[in-house]
Design a protein around this motif. Structure first.
Motif, PDB file in Angstrom:
ATOM      1  N   ILE A 486       0.957  -1.463   0.229  1.00 34.86           N
ATOM      2  CA  ILE A 486      -0.276   0.113   0.110  1.00 34.86           C
ATOM      3  C   ILE A 486       1.411   1.724  -0.015  1.00 34.86           C
ATOM      4  N   MET A 487       1.648   1.609   0.753  1.00 32.59           N
ATOM      5  CA  MET A 487       2.516   2.499   0.929  1.00 32.59           C
ATOM      6  C   MET A 487       3.845   2.818  -0.185  1.00 32.59           C
ATOM      7  N   ASP A 488       3.717   1.791  -0.863  1.00 33.97           N
ATOM      8  CA  ASP A 488       5.124   2.047  -2.281  1.00 33.97           C
ATOM      9  C   ASP A 488       3.680   2.334  -2.920  1.00 33.97           C
ATOM     10  N   ALA A 489       2.542   1.644  -3.203  1.00 36.28           N
ATOM     11  CA  ALA A 489       2.041   2.081  -4.620  1.00 36.28           C
ATOM     12  C   ALA A 489       1.568   3.996  -4.229  1.00 36.28           C
ATOM     13  N   LEU A 490       1.090   4.196  -3.342  1.00 38.01           N
ATOM     14  CA  LEU A 490       1.669   6.097  -2.844  1.00 38.01           C
ATOM     15  C   LEU A 490       2.652   6.805  -3.019  1.00 38.01           C
ATOM     16  N   HIS A 491       3.413   5.650  -2.349  1.00 38.93           N
ATOM     17  CA  HIS A 491       4.493   6.607  -2.538  1.00 38.93           C
ATOM     18  C   HIS A 491       4.982   6.982  -4.174  1.00 38.93           C
ATOM     19  N   HIS A 492       4.695   6.106  -4.766  1.00 37.45           N
ATOM     20  CA  HIS A 492       4.999   5.873  -6.190  1.00 37.45           C
ATOM     21  C   HIS A 492       3.982   7.181  -6.702  1.00 37.45           C
TER      22      HIS A 492
END
Length: 822
Positions: A486-492
């Motif tokens: 989840i955090m990876d998608a948002l940071h992307h």
């Protein structure tokens, strides 16, 4: 009319001769021959007169006694008759006997006068008054005593008269002297009785009559007054009816005028109604279109999110203020806000509080993910649900979103996320008349969204962030655990646009909010009665705040635990403090796990030696943890699968601090589910739940559930079992549809295999052929495929020639043969 009653009753008899000039003393009495009376003399003449008078009165006695019912008067007259009969039987008429007859005559005349007083007054009374007067005479105590005295005296006189009786004149002559004395005594006693009766007459019947007549007349007068009032009321009623009739006529005229006016307005309304009907039909059409989006019940207003909606007033004020200002666009460069933190920190409660604060004025939509509800954990339901809520916001948005939904559905109702977003969200928002100041989308609990196929959650997040970049007025608020994907998608996404990240674990003032929450709950408990914990452990709030370590779910759970077991709260608190106070750095969920372990241990320690009860505890926990029941399970849900109602209710009550119950304790229909998702997660994780008595490893739990379902489906009274109540119907539907999936996820167990063999022998054929009430909702091919999977599962654990495998092959073969015949 004033003549006495006796005189009237004797009016047809010859009138007796006057006795005024007859002197008994001067009449000689001559002896008579045997069997014959002496020649007529003065004595004889007077005797005849007296006897005729007395007999006339006595003969009429039956009539006057029935008309004037005076208590005791009839016995008195009977005694007088007997006395007269004694005198009349004498063969010799002497002066003494004449004197006695005179006295008797005087007594009879007195009784005649007494009764005569009552008769005229009774004759002139109305029938009702006469009956009332008779009742009064019958119950007059003074009159009764007066006549009772007379009756007693007459009895005595009659006994004396029996002494004067001789068979012939010789005997009478022989005893003449003694008889004269007796007769004189009789006469004297009759005279005394007559005088005494006359003297007592001062309390006479006339007085009773006068009083009674007065009362009767008063009653009659009261009735007449009542009649007059009724007549008066009747006259008023007639007047009122006339007035009502007049008003009716006036009203009819008014209504006629109104009807004419109504006819004039009807034509105007018809045109308006036709237009309204067209609008309604269009709206109904819009609603049907929107319903075809199959929105999830995931709004913050849904009851499914109740367990996430509790926020203590006065807490989280800083973050709520910041979020409110961000929604309104006050000094914020980013239109995407991510609130993240570990489980139990109160993220969902903050989202709920914010949305309630914004109210209906803020245009937007929300999706609260819920792992326990299929639609609410599906990423493909997010954009259709947000679109549906936008359409429902007001009359301006409905036709725009409905038109976008029509165009979307004409292509395909099951489009990819990218096409869903463009067709339902971006096109709808671009079609609004004039860009709104802001539109808010809230996604809560993204970590509870099923990430299958892999990457779908990341795609959904990146797409909605892209929409926020294209639509500057769109604000997206996301709350989630900080899962890596989840955090990876948002940071992307943050590489292309600014995103605000806020870590609740680093939020200042969290401990103050938790302390406020615990203190408020303890004080609320103390107001309902003495709470020993805050009296004996004044630092309890502070210590529990430290133990919570910023975890709101910990604070909420331990507070509920202590409040619901208030009489043992001090001992429980001391035990918790002793076990955790000296611990160093812990892993993320260790304190929460320790809390759940303490709750379970405290609830069931006394039952550990009772193997049967602990097995039942395992069964209840397995159903609560592994069965998808959005509204919860009740004791009646588990009864058909072999768990007694009392067992389930006992487990629920013991675990009330970690379970939500939608009704009062002790009610079999009360539904329950975990207060927080962290509790079932703890029970299923053997690394966290180290007590084997409560560990619900999924393969073992599915075996428990599958065995219960198979026992239910094997019952011979299937229809009765299904229709017992609504809970039984729900469990039956779960069993017919999901017993196969439960077995396929279960570990092998001898008891489970026996239950499967029993079902195969009894009702498996009905299930695969979809016979009521064993409908499987899989279709013929689907049911056969599932049985094949079950057969393969069995072969992995038992001999291929085992009876259960053989029976399954027979059922599949029979079904395939029947299908080929058709």
């Amino acid at each position: 009319m004033k003549a006495n009653l006796f005189g009237r009753l004797r009016k047809n008899k010859s009138r007796p001769q006057s006795l005024n000039n007859v002197s008994v003393d001067r009449i000689p009495i001559a002896p008579v021959e045997s069997g014959e009376r002496s020649a007529p003399t003065k004595h004889a003449e007077e005797w005849d007169v007296l006897l005729a008078n007395i007999e006339g009165i006595l003969e009429a006695s039956d009539g006057f006694l029935s008309m004037v019912p005076v208590v005791g008067l009839s016995p008195a007259v009977t005694l007088v008759k007997s006395l007269v009969s004694k005198m009349r039987d004498a063969r010799t008429i002497t002066s003494d006997r004449v004197e006695v007859m005179r006295s008797i005559n005087a007594l009879i005349e007195l009784l005649n006068a007494t009764v005569g007083e009552a008769s005229p007054q009774l004759m002139f009374l109305a029938p009702a008054e006469r009956n009332q007067m008779r009742e009064r005479l019958e119950h007059s105590s003074p009159l009764k005593r007066r006549i009772d005295t007379l009756v007693t005296t007459l009895h005595d006189i009659l006994r004396s008269a029996n002494e004067v009786k001789h068979s012939n004149w010789i005997s009478a002559t022989w005893h003449a002297s003694r008889d004269a004395e007796v007769l004189d005594s009789i006469r004297q006693r009759i005279d005394d009785a007559t005088n005494q009766f006359r003297i007592q007459g001062e309390i006479n019947i006339q007085q009773l009559l006068a009083h009674g007549v007065r009362e009767a007349h008063e009653t009659t007068s009261a009735l007449r007054r009542m009649e007059l009032k009724l007549n008066e009321h009747s006259e008023r009623s007639i007047a009122q009816r006339r007035e009502l009739e007049r008003e009716r006529r006036e009203r009819e005229l008014s209504e006629k005028a109104e009807r004419e006016d109504s006819e004039r307005r009807r034509a105007e309304r018809e045109e308006w109604r036709d237009a309204e009907q067209r609008t309604h039909e269009r709206q109904m059409g819009d609603q049907e279109i929107l319903q075809r989006l199959f929105p999830a019940d995931a709004s913050y207003k849904s009851y499914l999110t109740d367990e996430k909606s509790r926020l203590q007033p006065g807490t989280r004020k800083t973050i709520l203020k910041d979020l409110f200002q961000w929604v309104k666009g006050e000094g914020q460069a980013s239109n995407i806000y991510v609130l993240h933190g570990r489980a139990g920190m109160g993220k969902s409660s903050i989202m709920h509080a914010l949305l309630r604060q914004l109210g209906s004025e803020q245009l937007g939509a929300s999706f609260f993910f819920n792992r326990a509800v299929e639609d609410c954990r599906n990423a493909y339901r997010v954009f259709p649900t947000l679109a549906y809520q936008l359409a429902s916001f007001n009359a301006q948005t409905r036709p725009i979103v409905s038109q976008a939904a029509r165009e979307y559905l004409t292509q395909s109702p099951s489009q990819a996320l990218e096409h869903q977003l463009q067709a339902l969200i971006i096109n709808s928002l671009n079609g609004l008349p004039g860009p709104p100041s802001s539109v808010l989308f809230v996604l809560d609990g993204v970590d509870e969204c099923i990430n299958s196929p892999y990457g779908v959650v990341s795609e959904m997040l990146q797409l909605i962030c892209e929409a926020a970049r294209k639509l500057p007025f769109l604000r997206v608020l996301i709350a989630s655990r900080p899962e890596t994907y989840i955090m990876d998608a948002l940071h992307h996404s943050a590489e292309n646009q600014p995103i605000t990240f806020r870590d609740l674990q680093k939020e200042p003032g969290v401990d103050d909010d938790i302390r406020l929450f615990i203190d408020a709950e303890f004080r609320k408990c103390a107001r309902r009665g003495r709470f020993a914990l805050i009296e004996q452990r004044p630092n309890a709030v502070k210590e529990l705040t430290n133990l919570s370590d910023g975890l709101f779910v910990y604070a909420s759970t331990i507070t509920r635990f202590l409040v619901q077991d208030k009489y043992y709260a001090v001992a429980i608190y001391d035990k918790l403090l002793a076990s955790q106070g000296s611990m160093g750095p812990t892993r993320m969920y260790q304190k929460l796990d320790m809390l759940y372990g303490t709750i379970l241990s405290t609830a069931f320690d006394e039952l550990r030696d009772d193997k049967e009860r602990m097995v039942n505890v395992q069964k209840v926990l397995a159903w609560i943890v592994l069965i998808d029941a959005p509204t919860g399970l009740s004791a009646l849900h588990l009864e058909p699968v072999g768990i007694p109602v009392n067992v389930t209710m006992d487990v629920i009550e013991r675990l009330s601090s970690v379970l939500n119950i939608d009704d009062e304790y002790g009610i079999p229909t009360a539904k329950t589910k975990a207060c927080h998702a962290s509790f079932p997660q703890f029970l299923m994780d053997k690394a966290r739940c180290t007590d084997q008595a409560f560990l619900v490893e999924p393969p073992h739990g599915h075996a428990i559930i599958a065995e219960g379902m198979l026992r239910l489906l094997s019952r011979s009274d299937a229809t009765t079992a299904r229709r017992a109540n609504s809970e039984s119907a729900w469990v039956w539907a779960q069993a017919t549809c999901h017993w196969t999936s439960q077995i396929l996820e279960a570990e092998y167990d001898v008891s489970l295999c026996r239950s499967l063999q029993d079902f195969a022998a009894k009702n498996m054929h009905e299930w695969v052929t979809d016979v009521y009430p064993w409908q499987n909702l899989l279709g013929e091919a689907g049911a056969v495929d599932k049985l094949a999977d079950i057969r393969n599962w069995c072969k992995a654990y038992v001999d291929p020639e085992d009876e259960v495998v053989t029976r399954i092959n027979e059922v599949i073969g029979a079904k395939m043969k029947k299908s080929r015949e058709y």
